[in-house]
Design a protein around this motif. Structure first.
Motif, PDB file in Angstrom:
ATOM      1  N   TYR A  43       4.369   5.190 -20.333  1.00 37.20           N
ATOM      2  CA  TYR A  43       4.180   5.838 -18.971  1.00 37.20           C
ATOM      3  C   TYR A  43       5.293   6.625 -18.341  1.00 37.20           C
ATOM      4  CZ  TYR A  43       6.536   1.703 -17.267  1.00 37.20           C
ATOM      5  OH  TYR A  43       7.530   0.589 -16.932  1.00 37.20           O
ATOM      6  N   VAL A  44       4.817   7.473 -17.365  1.00 33.14           N
ATOM      7  CA  VAL A  44       5.703   8.384 -16.713  1.00 33.14           C
ATOM      8  C   VAL A  44       6.493   7.682 -15.717  1.00 33.14           C
ATOM      9  CG1 VAL A  44       4.144  10.336 -17.253  1.00 33.14           C
ATOM     10  CG2 VAL A  44       3.836   9.151 -15.116  1.00 33.14           C
ATOM     11  N   GLY A  45       7.412   8.534 -15.185  1.00 36.05           N
ATOM     12  CA  GLY A  45       8.324   8.027 -14.205  1.00 36.05           C
ATOM     13  C   GLY A  45       9.121   6.924 -14.501  1.00 36.05           C
ATOM     14  N   LEU A  46      10.053   6.518 -13.467  1.00 37.26           N
ATOM     15  CA  LEU A  46      11.105   5.358 -13.475  1.00 37.26           C
ATOM     16  C   LEU A  46      10.642   4.274 -14.267  1.00 37.26           C
ATOM     17  CD1 LEU A  46      12.528   5.606  -9.923  1.00 37.26           C
ATOM     18  CD2 LEU A  46      13.248   6.760 -11.825  1.00 37.26           C
ATOM     19  N   LYS A  47      11.415   3.742 -15.052  1.00 30.53           N
ATOM     20  CA  LYS A  47      11.280   2.639 -15.815  1.00 30.53           C
ATOM     21  C   LYS A  47      12.754   1.852 -16.032  1.00 30.53           C
ATOM     22  CE  LYS A  47       9.123   4.990 -18.815  1.00 30.53           C
ATOM     23  NZ  LYS A  47       9.378   6.399 -18.449  1.00 30.53           N
ATOM     24  N   ASP A  86      12.190   9.539 -16.897  1.00 26.29           N
ATOM     25  CA  ASP A  86      11.611   9.657 -18.405  1.00 26.29           C
ATOM     26  C   ASP A  86      12.836  10.061 -19.310  1.00 26.29           C
ATOM     27  OD1 ASP A  86       9.013   9.197 -17.471  1.00 26.29           O
ATOM     28  OD2 ASP A  86       8.582  11.008 -17.158  1.00 26.29           O
ATOM     29  N   ASN A  87      13.654  10.934 -18.864  1.00 31.99           N
ATOM     30  CA  ASN A  87      14.985  11.544 -19.492  1.00 31.99           C
ATOM     31  C   ASN A  87      16.011  10.942 -18.912  1.00 31.99           C
ATOM     32  OD1 ASN A  87      13.379  13.231 -21.577  1.00 31.99           O
ATOM     33  ND2 ASN A  87      12.929  14.218 -19.888  1.00 31.99           N
ATOM     34  N   PRO A  88      16.832  10.009 -19.107  1.00 32.43           N
ATOM     35  CA  PRO A  88      17.838   9.354 -18.350  1.00 32.43           C
ATOM     36  C   PRO A  88      18.983  10.150 -18.243  1.00 32.43           C
ATOM     37  CG  PRO A  88      16.913   7.546 -19.608  1.00 32.43           C
ATOM     38  CD  PRO A  88      16.055   9.080 -20.045  1.00 32.43           C
ATOM     39  N   ASN A  89      19.511  10.562 -17.116  1.00 26.57           N
ATOM     40  CA  ASN A  89      20.668  11.461 -16.984  1.00 26.57           C
ATOM     41  C   ASN A  89      21.576  10.950 -15.960  1.00 26.57           C
ATOM     42  OD1 ASN A  89      19.557  12.181 -14.340  1.00 26.57           O
ATOM     43  ND2 ASN A  89      18.568  13.830 -15.079  1.00 26.57           N
ATOM     44  N   LEU A  90      22.902  11.492 -15.632  1.00 30.67           N
ATOM     45  CA  LEU A  90      23.743  10.917 -14.748  1.00 30.67           C
ATOM     46  C   LEU A  90      23.157  11.090 -13.527  1.00 30.67           C
ATOM     47  CD1 LEU A  90      26.504   9.845 -15.174  1.00 30.67           C
ATOM     48  CD2 LEU A  90      27.601  11.926 -14.496  1.00 30.67           C
ATOM     49  N   GLU A  91      22.535  11.911 -13.116  1.00 37.66           N
ATOM     50  CA  GLU A  91      21.960  11.995 -11.580  1.00 37.66           C
ATOM     51  C   GLU A  91      21.015  10.787 -11.329  1.00 37.66           C
ATOM     52  OE1 GLU A  91      21.199  13.124  -7.762  1.00 37.66           O
ATOM     53  OE2 GLU A  91      22.977  13.603  -8.929  1.00 37.66           O
ATOM     54  N   GLY A  92      20.293  10.583 -12.436  1.00 37.04           N
ATOM     55  CA  GLY A  92      19.500   9.180 -12.325  1.00 37.04           C
ATOM     56  C   GLY A  92      20.274   7.992 -12.100  1.00 37.04           C
ATOM     57  N   VAL A  93      21.358   7.951 -12.850  1.00 34.66           N
ATOM     58  CA  VAL A  93      22.358   6.659 -12.595  1.00 34.66           C
ATOM     59  C   VAL A  93      22.670   6.658 -11.069  1.00 34.66           C
ATOM     60  CG1 VAL A  93      24.253   5.468 -13.403  1.00 34.66           C
ATOM     61  CG2 VAL A  93      22.739   6.629 -14.831  1.00 34.66           C
ATOM     62  N   ALA A 137      10.048   6.303  -4.627  1.00 36.44           N
ATOM     63  CA  ALA A 137       8.930   6.456  -5.638  1.00 36.44           C
ATOM     64  C   ALA A 137       9.359   6.541  -7.186  1.00 36.44           C
ATOM     65  CB  ALA A 137       8.120   7.552  -5.149  1.00 36.44           C
ATOM     66  N   GLU A 138       8.658   5.735  -8.013  1.00 35.81           N
ATOM     67  CA  GLU A 138       8.738   5.898  -9.358  1.00 35.81           C
ATOM     68  C   GLU A 138       8.182   7.212 -10.032  1.00 35.81           C
ATOM     69  OE1 GLU A 138       9.656   1.829  -8.809  1.00 35.81           O
ATOM     70  OE2 GLU A 138       8.340   3.018  -7.942  1.00 35.81           O
ATOM     71  N   HIS A 139       7.342   7.913  -9.454  1.00 33.12           N
ATOM     72  CA  HIS A 139       6.710   8.920  -9.999  1.00 33.12           C
ATOM     73  C   HIS A 139       6.194  10.090  -8.678  1.00 33.12           C
ATOM     74  CE1 HIS A 139       5.397  11.920 -13.003  1.00 33.12           C
ATOM     75  NE2 HIS A 139       4.110  11.706 -12.351  1.00 33.12           N
ATOM     76  N   GLY A 172       7.821  14.233 -11.693  1.00 34.00           N
ATOM     77  CA  GLY A 172       9.037  13.637 -12.228  1.00 34.00           C
ATOM     78  C   GLY A 172       9.413  12.736 -10.922  1.00 34.00           C
ATOM     79  N   SER A 173      10.639  12.334 -10.947  1.00 32.42           N
ATOM     80  CA  SER A 173      11.087  11.333  -9.920  1.00 32.42           C
ATOM     81  C   SER A 173      12.391  11.935  -9.140  1.00 32.42           C
ATOM     82  CB  SER A 173      11.815  10.072 -10.734  1.00 32.42           C
ATOM     83  OG  SER A 173      13.001  10.427 -11.458  1.00 32.42           O
TER      84      SER A 173
END
Length: 911
Positions: free
Chosen positions: A3-7, A247-254, A856-858, A875-876
């Protein structure tokens, strides 16, 4: 399930490779990554000691295994040898780490010689922050950590200026054991000499990090064996963190996860498996094609199982997605709000002459939806002013869709959908909210059925008492009538017929009792001889063995024989009954009865010769018997009335107890729902619902008179006051019996007098319903009823309840319109974050608090510049484009946001 978004991703951000000096084994990169895969890690950081040389080869091989690798390094700082983890974005490489090491005084030669930087820990952190890295002090509660520096320097370092998070090794011990941690640490590090002073320093560092509100992560530092300071395969993912990323983990996501660490980071010591399970039902996607609002291209929106927000400027059609979902799933909590329902119906239909409706020929809506891990497809096609709804279920084993024959299955896939108007109306109408609460309280049905039974029993008893009192009120009249009859009979007795009359009356009374006794025997005999069982023997149709068949046949035979025996007993009783009647007719008593009857008839003949009314005597004697029986019945009723009143009181108690059980059930249900909501209180006020009284009276007193309506309103007000209900029931009873009560209008009293007594009985049993009262906590901590709250406070309170209530998919269309930002954050956002853990929520909003602080996850951003509805970005909050959309659409551009920050004198370090 994709599924899309945060997981949730299982992450280990402190891993050493064979490049580290203290990794003595010659493991291959393949073996190293195989261990990473075996431990089901999805994101890792390569953090060798002051080295970068294995990063690129690890990244290249990991890419084939769908593992995200963040290049990193564990830097040893200054003389204290403090270890700091520096993480780079996944698109960086070994050269980027090398350049950073060079900037802090560790050049290529120094790397090869395993030298460390002479820079202070503060300078190292600042240099890393300057180039956008994430900085994490390593194992702060163990060796070579920040606990080696002074308390003041620890406090200085524990700020966002220098670091983003800390890595803890022993947080499970600090969190779970208050007094025994010294022994536990000594036991854990049994092969090292650790002093109490060391343990105290470690815990202090951890406590300081907690007090500074710094995010804490767990990582393995991959030891090669238990409590070994050297590195190897064995310890990979021994400790780890669950981190919620896009969906595409990156440093900003962390970085975003660390900012919302309470919601997006879980540690392995208390969370071994994926932190949150998927809800029972959630929408995967919706496709809308060839409608009036998107005639040229198909719109497809995908959703996350948790919180989804749809944003966009006015006119972007952001509410269209919600309306299409509501329409195809035949959902919507309209609560008798016809205008809102009409608005939805006028949207989700074929286009008409008034340009209402979005569908034309060949339009279609398609939804993919999971329920209990089974994928369903709901498809609706529109042609020639009609539509065709098809529901299919995906057969995982056959890998194909199966069309379900019955479209009523759509009822099982229903969801909750609310607009701002609906939420506002719920806030205004407690009864509507009460109905909503009761709707899914399944345990309530049985209690309501029992209460209904208790109420009917009470009404029956009230009726019985009323009839008894009516009969008792006739006692004086009956006595006078009996006296008159006796006096008339006495005139006949004066003719000399007294003895004949007395004997005849005596034998008539005895004959009556004997006849009743014999009739009872006859009825019993008839019932037995004609008895048939209500149960039928149904012989099993199964393939039984002959042995079992024979036994069952035997059972059938003796059962039928027993029934026949019972019938014969009945017939025998009838014969004996007839014989008993003959025996009684042959007794001396019966002969004397015949003589008495003959004497009476002869006496009557004499009276006829005297020209007296013989027939009147018979009539008077019969009337005497009837009046005496009625008076005897009244005498019994007067004695029974005391018991009837007691029975009525007991039935009232039972009815009130049944209402109390309902109230207790509702209160428990509400408390369960509102368990985590501290700013809103929902309670039931006993028998205080004035509208329930008005509705009850209006149901029976159907008068258009304004005066009568005023009386009903005033009566309802009094009924919910202390002692008021009893007084009103007394007054209505008096009015019905003919009295005039000055507190009521003439018209109202006339209406009451015309009511059937059965309705009066129901009024006497009536009890007002409980009043649902919603209260909102003010800033001073006091709760105020919603009736006195502002529209925004009312909406916020009801919205927080809706979010907490149930686990169905929840659609919200701009619910924050009546709310100020403070209410959105204090009530709505907090509840959103709790509720999304067990249900899917899709919110159309123009308030940045909801997607940003609600995490929000998405996020779906609609295109405001397009003539037709179109999705611009998805996106997130981790995605730069989504951040820009939120800033442009919701904050009025980045410039406006920063200008407001300046005017408010807010720090803009991170803006």
């Amino acid at each position: 399930m994709d599924y899309v978004g945060l997981k949730w991703y299982k992450c280990d951000f402190h891993l050493h490779t064979m490049c580290s000096q203290c990794y003595p084994n010659n493991d291959t990169v393949e073996a190293w990554l195989d261990e990473v895969c075996k431990k089901e890690l999805k994101c890792i950081a390569v953090t060798d000691h002051n080295d970068y040389r294995y990063i690129d080869i690890i990244k290249k091989t990991a890419e084939k295994k769908n593992i995200v690798v963040f290049p990193g390094v564990e830097v040893t700082c200054d003389s204290a040898k403090i270890h700091i983890l520096i993480l780079f974005d996944h698109d960086k490489c070994g050269d980027d780490v090398r350049d950073f090491l060079t900037s802090i005084g560790i050049n290529k030669r120094a790397v090869e010689n395993h030298e460390v930087t002479s820079e202070s820990v503060f300078n190292v952190c600042l240099e890393a922050k300057k180039i956008g890295c994430i900085v994490i002090p390593a194992h702060i509660d163990e060796f070579n950590s920040i606990c080696e520096i002074s308390d003041n320097n620890i406090r200085k370092l524990l700020s966002s200026q220098y670091i983003d998070a800390v890595q803890s090794v022993n947080c499970d011990i600090w969190e779970q054991y208050d007094n025994n941690y010294l022994n536990l640490i000594q036991k854990k590090y049994h092969n090292k000499e650790i002093t109490d002073e060391d343990v105290t320093k470690w815990k202090k560092a951890y406590i300081k990090a907690k007090e500074a509100n710094i995010p804490i992560i767990m990582s393995s530092d991959n030891p090669r064996s238990e409590f070994d300071s050297k590195h190897g395969l064995w310890g990979i993912a021994k400790n780890y963190s669950w981190i919620k990323l896009g969906d595409n983990p990156n440093l900003e996501g962390v970085r975003q996860a660390l900012l919302s660490y309470e919601d997006r980071i879980k540690l392995s010591y208390n969370c071994k498996f994926t932190p949150e399970s998927l809800p029972n039902m959630w929408i995967k996607s919706i496709k809308i094609d060839k409608t009036i609002i998107n005639p040229h291209q198909e719109i497809k929106a995908c959703f996350n199982p948790q919180l989804n927000t749809i944003i966009g400027g006015r006119g972007s059609g952001k509410s269209s997605l919600i309306r299409c979902i509501t329409g195809i799933l035949r959902s919507g909590n309209f609560n008798n709000l016809t205008s809102i329902q009409d608005e939805q119906n006028n949207f989700y239909k074929h286009k008409d002459k008034k340009n209402l409706g979005i569908f034309q020929n060949n339009s279609s809506v398609n939804i993919l939806l999971y329920k209990n891990n089974i994928l369903y497809q709901i498809n609706e096609k529109f042609n020639s002013k009609t539509s065709d709804l098809t529901i299919s279920r995906y057969n995982e084993s056959l890998k194909e869709w199966e069309v379900l024959p019955d479209n009523s299955y759509i009822e099982i896939l229903n969801i909750n959908s609310y607009t701002q108007k609906q939420i506002y109306e719920l806030a205004q109408t407690p009864n509507a909210l009460s109905e909503l609460i009761d709707k899914n309280n399944l345990s309530l049905n049985e209690l309501k059925t029992e209460s209904f039974r208790c109420k009917n029993n009470l009404i029956d008893k009230i009726k019985e008492i009323r009839i008894a009192k009516e009969k008792i009120r006739n006692e004086s009249k009956l006595k006078l009538e009996l006296q008159d009859i006796v006096e008339q009979i006495d005139t006949f007795k004066q003719t000399g017929i007294t003895n004949a009359i007395d004997k005849k009356n005596q034998f008539d009374n005895e004959y009556k009792e004997i006849s009743l006794y014999l009739e009872t025997i006859q009825k019993i005999a008839d019932e037995i001889s004609n008895w048939k069982s209500s149960k039928q023997l149904v012989f099993p149709n199964e393939n039984l063995t002959d042995e079992v068949k024979d036994l069952l046949t035997k059972g059938k035979s003796f059962t039928e024989a027993a029934i026949q025996d019972i019938s014969e007993i009945g017939k025998n009783m009838l014969q004996k009954y007839m014989s008993l009647v003959d025996d009684i007719n042959n007794t001396r008593w019966y002969a004397n009865y015949q003589i008495a009857s003959k004497d009476y008839n002869e006496a009557k003949t004499k009276l006829e010769h005297q020209q007296l009314e013989v027939n009147k005597l018979d009539y008077l004697l019969k009337q005497q018997n009837l009046k005496e029986e009625e008076l005897e019945c009244i005498s019994r009723l007067k004695k029974d009335l005391i018991q009837l009143e007691k029975d009525k009181n007991n039935l009232e108690k039972k009815y009130n107890n049944s209402l109390k059980n309902i109230r207790v059930n509702k209160i428990g249900y509400i408390r369960k729902i509102m368990n985590d909501i501290n700013d809103v209180k929902i309670e039931y006020i006993e028998h205080a619902n004035q509208k329930s009284v008005e509705d009850f009276l209006l149901h029976y007193i159907q008068s258009p008179s304004a005066t009568v309506m005023d009386d009903i309103t005033n009566t309802a007000k009094k009924a919910v006051q202390k002692g008021g209900l009893k007084k009103i029931k007394t007054d209505i009873s008096k009015i019905k019996s003919g009295e005039n009560i000055s507190t009521f209008s003439t018209y109202f009293q006339k209406t009451i007098k015309k009511l059937d007594y059965n309705i009066i009985d129901q009024i006497m049993a009536f009890v007002p319903e409980d009043e649902l009262q919603v209260s909102y906590k003010r800033s001073d901590g006091k709760f105020i009823p919603l009736i006195t709250a502002s529209p925004g406070q009312k909406t916020a309170a009801i919205l927080s309840f809706i979010l907490a209530y149930g686990d169905k998919i929840l659609l919200l269309d701009q619910p924050e319109d009546d709310l100020d930002n403070r209410l959105v954050y204090d009530l709505v956002v907090k509840q959103l974050k709790k509720s999304k853990t067990n249900r899917q929520i899709i919110v159309v909003t123009h308030n940045a608090n909801i997607p940003v602080n609600g995490d929000a996850e998405h996020i779906i951003s609609m295109d405001s510049s397009s003539r037709y509805i179109n999705i611009k970005h998805t996106g997130s909050i981790d995605d730069l484009t989504i951040k820009e959309e939120i800033c442009d659409v919701m904050e009025g551009t980045e410039f406006a946001f920063k200008m407001r920050a300046k005017k408010y004198h807010l720090k803009q370090d991170n803006i």
